[in-house]
Design a protein around this motif. Sequence first.
Motif, short mmCIF file in Angstrom:
data_model
loop_
_atom_site.label_atom_id
_atom_site.label_comp_id
_atom_site.label_asym_id
_atom_site.label_seq_id
_atom_site.Cartn_x
_atom_site.Cartn_y
_atom_site.Cartn_z
N GLU A 36 3.82 -4.31 -3.58
CA GLU A 36 3.06 -5.78 -3.87
C GLU A 36 3.48 -6.73 -2.79
N PHE A 37 4.95 -6.78 -2.61
CA PHE A 37 5.39 -7.73 -1.56
C PHE A 37 4.73 -7.37 -0.21
N VAL A 38 4.69 -6.36 0.27
CA VAL A 38 3.87 -5.88 1.50
C VAL A 38 2.34 -6.50 1.40
N LEU A 39 1.94 -6.23 0.22
CA LEU A 39 0.41 -6.47 0.55
C LEU A 39 0.25 -8.00 0.39
N ALA A 44 -1.73 -12.60 3.35
CA ALA A 44 -1.30 -14.09 3.91
C ALA A 44 -1.43 -14.06 5.49
N GLY A 45 -1.37 -12.83 6.01
CA GLY A 45 -1.21 -12.77 7.57
C GLY A 45 0.04 -12.65 8.12
N ILE A 46 1.09 -12.74 7.18
CA ILE A 46 2.34 -12.66 7.86
C ILE A 46 2.77 -11.15 8.14
N ALA A 47 3.50 -11.32 9.64
CA ALA A 47 3.71 -10.00 10.01
C ALA A 47 5.20 -9.48 9.34
N LEU A 48 5.07 -8.22 9.13
CA LEU A 48 6.26 -7.38 8.54
C LEU A 48 7.03 -6.31 9.32
N ARG A 78 10.09 7.13 4.10
CA ARG A 78 9.24 7.91 3.26
C ARG A 78 8.35 7.26 1.99
N PHE A 79 8.83 5.82 1.91
CA PHE A 79 8.14 4.82 1.26
C PHE A 79 6.87 4.51 1.74
N MET A 80 6.86 4.27 3.01
CA MET A 80 5.77 3.91 3.69
C MET A 80 4.29 5.22 3.61
N LYS A 81 4.99 6.36 3.97
CA LYS A 81 4.22 7.64 3.79
C LYS A 81 3.68 7.76 2.08
N ARG A 82 4.30 7.45 1.26
CA ARG A 82 3.93 7.39 -0.01
C ARG A 82 2.72 6.47 -0.22
N GLN A 83 2.96 5.16 0.12
CA GLN A 83 2.07 3.97 0.05
C GLN A 83 0.97 4.04 0.92
N GLU A 84 1.01 5.03 1.90
CA GLU A 84 0.02 5.04 2.98
C GLU A 84 0.03 3.54 3.80
N LEU A 85 1.14 3.35 4.23
CA LEU A 85 1.25 2.18 4.97
C LEU A 85 1.70 2.64 6.41
N GLU A 145 0.88 -2.38 7.64
CA GLU A 145 -0.38 -2.73 6.82
C GLU A 145 -0.85 -1.45 6.29
N ALA A 146 -1.93 -1.45 5.31
CA ALA A 146 -2.47 -0.40 4.43
C ALA A 146 -3.10 0.40 5.43
N ARG A 147 -3.14 1.75 5.16
CA ARG A 147 -3.66 2.75 6.08
C ARG A 147 -5.41 2.53 6.04
N GLY A 148 -6.01 2.60 7.09
CA GLY A 148 -7.49 2.38 7.04
C GLY A 148 -7.82 1.08 7.24
N ALA A 149 -6.91 0.02 7.48
CA ALA A 149 -7.68 -1.25 7.38
C ALA A 149 -8.13 -1.62 8.76
N LYS A 150 -9.49 -2.11 8.60
CA LYS A 150 -10.29 -2.26 9.82
C LYS A 150 -9.65 -3.30 10.67
N THR A 151 -9.28 -4.43 9.90
CA THR A 151 -8.75 -5.59 10.71
C THR A 151 -7.23 -6.08 10.16
#
Length: 383
Positions: A36-39, A44-48, A78-85, A145-151
């Motif tokens: 939720e923090f990442v999304l 908001a357009g903040i780089a992580l 592993r967290f990023m793989k699970r959450q498709e980031l 970023e979420a996997r598959g994001a177009k922008t």
Amino acid sequence: MHNTRVEKNGRKTQDIIKNKMQFSAKWPKLEEQVKEFVLNHRKAGIALSTKMIIIQAVKISKELQVHDFKGTASWCQRFMKRQELRMRTRTRIAQRMPDDYEEKIINFHNFIIKQRKRKKFEIGQIGNMDEVPLTFDVPSNKTVEARGAKTVTIKTSGHEKNHYTVVLAVTADGNKLPPLVIFKRKTLPKEKIPRGIQVHVHPKGWMDEEGMKLWIRNVWKKRPGALLKKPSLLVLDSFRSHLTEPTKREFQMCKTEIAVIPGGLTSQLQPLDVCINKPFKALMREEWNKYMCDKNQHEVTNSGRMKRPGISKVCQWIKTSWDAVKEDIVIKSFKKCGISNALDGEEDELIYEDSSNESSSVHFDFEDSSEDEEFLGFPDSDF
């Protein structure tokens, strides 16, 4: 045969169950809040960065009283793989090397060796200076970023093109000299500047002859050993303000000989470019990311737009980032460029025999800086 197939199928099933157990989240509630923090930040357009995710995960684990969570890099993967980031990045074009670069590198090294043999410079009196262009907004090249994001958008204060120059200098013994910051303005700022930072102004935010004079007098002449007027060698790129007659006279007055790097070869022969500027910029981005994540630090205009970071805050970022650069990296950078290596018989053989009279020039000059470098004021810039 039938029993063998059953046994193989059983093993496959166990492997699948085992992989699923390894892939499942040990702390699902924690990971839910981290996602939720990442999304929210990406919305908001903040780089992580992954480091920022780990810091936030550790913070949440303390709130949830999860005592066995360590926040390792492998967990984040592993967290990023699970959450498709995924990590998203941009590409850049590499600098083209000159056709005769090998010959120029050998000649430069030979010049350094000859000067070191003649003057017997102490290792702490061999230095390198470089101008690093930066902007008030330092958006990261990568973001989660979420996997598959177009922008993929990154929020800034709108001043990513408003630049300033940081003049960095180091010596071969690992010493880091105080940075000089050149802001694009006509008057000196009235804000409080952190100790250890020198400030200069220029209408275009570039280094000029006056800036070089200021740097020599306030930084180079105050380095360890300068008051004793020990002979010194300073490695510089071929930017024009480094090579003017007034600048050369200033160096001669403090017994400093200059070695000018051939144009287009700073990525091979300049210690700051080879090993130091990149981690420094990464640390600056980290400071900027922390600033963007902390809404309490943001000032807004009457229309609600975010103001750019203040000069005092930017100077503090520079000081923090510069202090964080390790001395070992500085020492290795000079060795990697072939500047501070121990003089021995093998290096002696690299010197070309020259029957002509030795030049009286005090620097190794390849007057071939490009027009683009002169126009921008930022030699071999990454921006």
